[in-house]
Enzyme design. Structure first.
Site, PDB file in Angstrom:
ATOM      1  N   ASP A  30       0.742  -8.047   8.526  1.00  0.00           N
ATOM      2  CA  ASP A  30      -0.209  -8.550   7.533  1.00  0.00           C
ATOM      3  C   ASP A  30      -1.582  -7.901   7.685  1.00  0.00           C
ATOM      4  OD1 ASP A  30      -1.009 -10.040   5.399  1.00  0.00           O
ATOM      5  OD2 ASP A  30      -1.166 -11.934   6.488  1.00  0.00           O
ATOM      6  N   ASN A  78       7.204 -10.784  -2.745  1.00  0.00           N
ATOM      7  CA  ASN A  78       6.256  -9.691  -3.015  1.00  0.00           C
ATOM      8  C   ASN A  78       6.408  -9.064  -4.412  1.00  0.00           C
ATOM      9  OD1 ASN A  78       6.142  -8.518   0.442  1.00  0.00           O
ATOM     10  ND2 ASN A  78       4.706  -9.843  -0.651  1.00  0.00           N
TER      11      ASN A  78
HETATM   12  C1  FPP Z   1       0.964  -7.316   3.996  1.00  0.00           C
HETATM   13  O1  FPP Z   1      -0.357  -6.874   3.865  1.00  0.00           O
HETATM   14  C2  FPP Z   1       1.815  -6.190   3.903  1.00  0.00           C
HETATM   15  C3  FPP Z   1       2.809  -6.006   2.999  1.00  0.00           C
HETATM   16  C4  FPP Z   1       3.214  -6.948   1.954  1.00  0.00           C
HETATM   17  C5  FPP Z   1       3.574  -4.790   3.011  1.00  0.00           C
HETATM   18  C6  FPP Z   1       3.841  -4.321   4.395  1.00  0.00           C
HETATM   19  C7  FPP Z   1       4.220  -2.941   4.335  1.00  0.00           C
HETATM   20  C8  FPP Z   1       3.837  -2.018   5.220  1.00  0.00           C
HETATM   21  C9  FPP Z   1       3.018  -2.196   6.410  1.00  0.00           C
HETATM   22  C10 FPP Z   1       4.334  -0.725   5.061  1.00  0.00           C
HETATM   23  C11 FPP Z   1       5.474  -0.587   6.004  1.00  0.00           C
HETATM   24  C12 FPP Z   1       6.470   0.131   5.355  1.00  0.00           C
HETATM   25  C13 FPP Z   1       7.568   0.503   5.974  1.00  0.00           C
HETATM   26  C14 FPP Z   1       8.492   1.302   5.226  1.00  0.00           C
HETATM   27  C15 FPP Z   1       7.893   0.174   7.364  1.00  0.00           C
HETATM   28  P1  FPP Z   1      -1.140  -7.405   2.614  1.00  0.00           P
HETATM   29  O2  FPP Z   1      -1.001  -6.433   1.510  1.00  0.00           O
HETATM   30  O3  FPP Z   1      -0.679  -8.787   2.298  1.00  0.00           O
HETATM   31  O4  FPP Z   1      -2.602  -7.405   3.175  1.00  0.00           O
HETATM   32  P2  FPP Z   1      -3.717  -8.458   2.817  1.00  0.00           P
HETATM   33  O5  FPP Z   1      -3.190  -9.796   3.222  1.00  0.00           O
HETATM   34  O6  FPP Z   1      -4.865  -8.011   3.641  1.00  0.00           O
HETATM   35  O7  FPP Z   1      -3.950  -8.339   1.355  1.00  0.00           O
END
Ligand code: FPP
Length: 254
Positions: A30, A78
């Site tokens: 996250d 998502n």
């Molecule tokens: C949460 O951060 C992250 C996600 C929903 C996507 C996670 C994906 C990756 C780290 C890429 C990894 C990919 C692979 C192929 C391993 P957020 O977008 O919710 O962040 P925020 O809470 O700060 O908005």
């Protein structure tokens, strides 16, 4: 000449490696979006950095002897994100698998994907199949990527499969126990989950590995996923090793 003073590590890595390590770690990745926003970058730059960090942490885990690492890359919820971000998050794993493939082979890491792969774009499905096949005999560690995964959905599917076996006379109702349920989960070939890490300050499980978390230790950190490096992993391991895991029993030795 100016030398930057080397930051002293808060934890003793050598000592940690001598003590029992978790066999299976799960991570909720996250904080990519917030990491990017803080730097004036688009959210997608945060996901890109987050994917790079998955590579680094995976190699580190394999090197120190962790047997399984399971990361949450895309949840069934998502899909509610903006179309542009979803598009990016569907392309990102393809590049991730392509770039990471030689290192997966070199480090003897098996790649596994859990989730509803059949609902993903065709090119991503194909890539998942290709990398799964390429790494299927690797024994050092399993990296599981949860892609279009939701734990309640996983449990529902397990119940449906068990119900069908009962209906077909292959299983009696009183034969359904915890191990039968586990064998029908997408994680059936992974060791029990020992440690779950969530980065970026939220104190939630977000529909991740609900059954598997039964006896896992939970570790929450305010560090955003792209900043969760070697030092932060060792801090989590030190915290885990300081816990008194009783699995519901008494343990008077600690
Ligand atoms: C949460 O951060 C992250 C996600 C929903 C996507 C996670 C994906 C990756 C780290 C890429 C990894 C990919 C692979 C192929 C391993 P957020 O977008 O919710 O962040 P925020 O809470 O700060 O908005």
């Amino acid at each position: 000449m100016f030398f930057k003073k080397k930051r002293k590590l808060k934890v003793n890595q050598e000592q940690i490696l001598k003590a029992p390590l978790p066999q299976h770690i799960a991570i909720i990745l996250d904080g990519n979006g917030r990491w990017a926003k803080k730097r004036g970058l688009p959210r997608t730059a945060g996901h890109q950095e987050g994917a790079m960090n998955v590579r680094e942490i995976t190699k580190l885990c394999a090197t120190i002897g962790i047997k399984a690492l399971t990361v949450y890359a895309f949840s069934t919820e998502n899909w509610k994100r903006p179309e542009e971000e979803i598009k990016f998050l569907m392309k990102l794993p393809i590049k991730f698998f392509d770039d990471f493939a030689p290192e997966l082979v070199e480090h003897e890491i098996r790649l596994k994907v859990i989730g509803n792969v059949e609902q993903l774009p065709k090119d991503l499905q194909q890539k998942v199949q290709e990398i799964t096949e390429l790494t299927k005999d690797n024994k050092k560690m399993t990296l599981t990527i949860a892609l279009n995964y939701g734990s309640q959905d996983e449990i529902k599917q397990a119940i449906q499969k068990i119900a069908l076996e009962v209906q077909n006379g292959e299983l009696a109702v009183d034969e359904i126990d915890e191990s039968v349920i586990e064998q029908h989960l997408m994680t059936c070939d992974l060791p029990p989950l020992d440690l779950m890490i969530r980065t970026s300050g939220e104190l939630r499980i977000s529909n991740y590995l609900l059954w598997q978390l039964a006896y896992a230790e939970l570790y929450f950190t305010s560090v955003a996923w792209p900043d969760f490096k070697e030092e932060q992993l060792y801090e989590a391991l030190a915290d885990y090793q300081a816990r008194n895991r009783r699995f519901g029993a008494l343990n008077e030795s600690k």
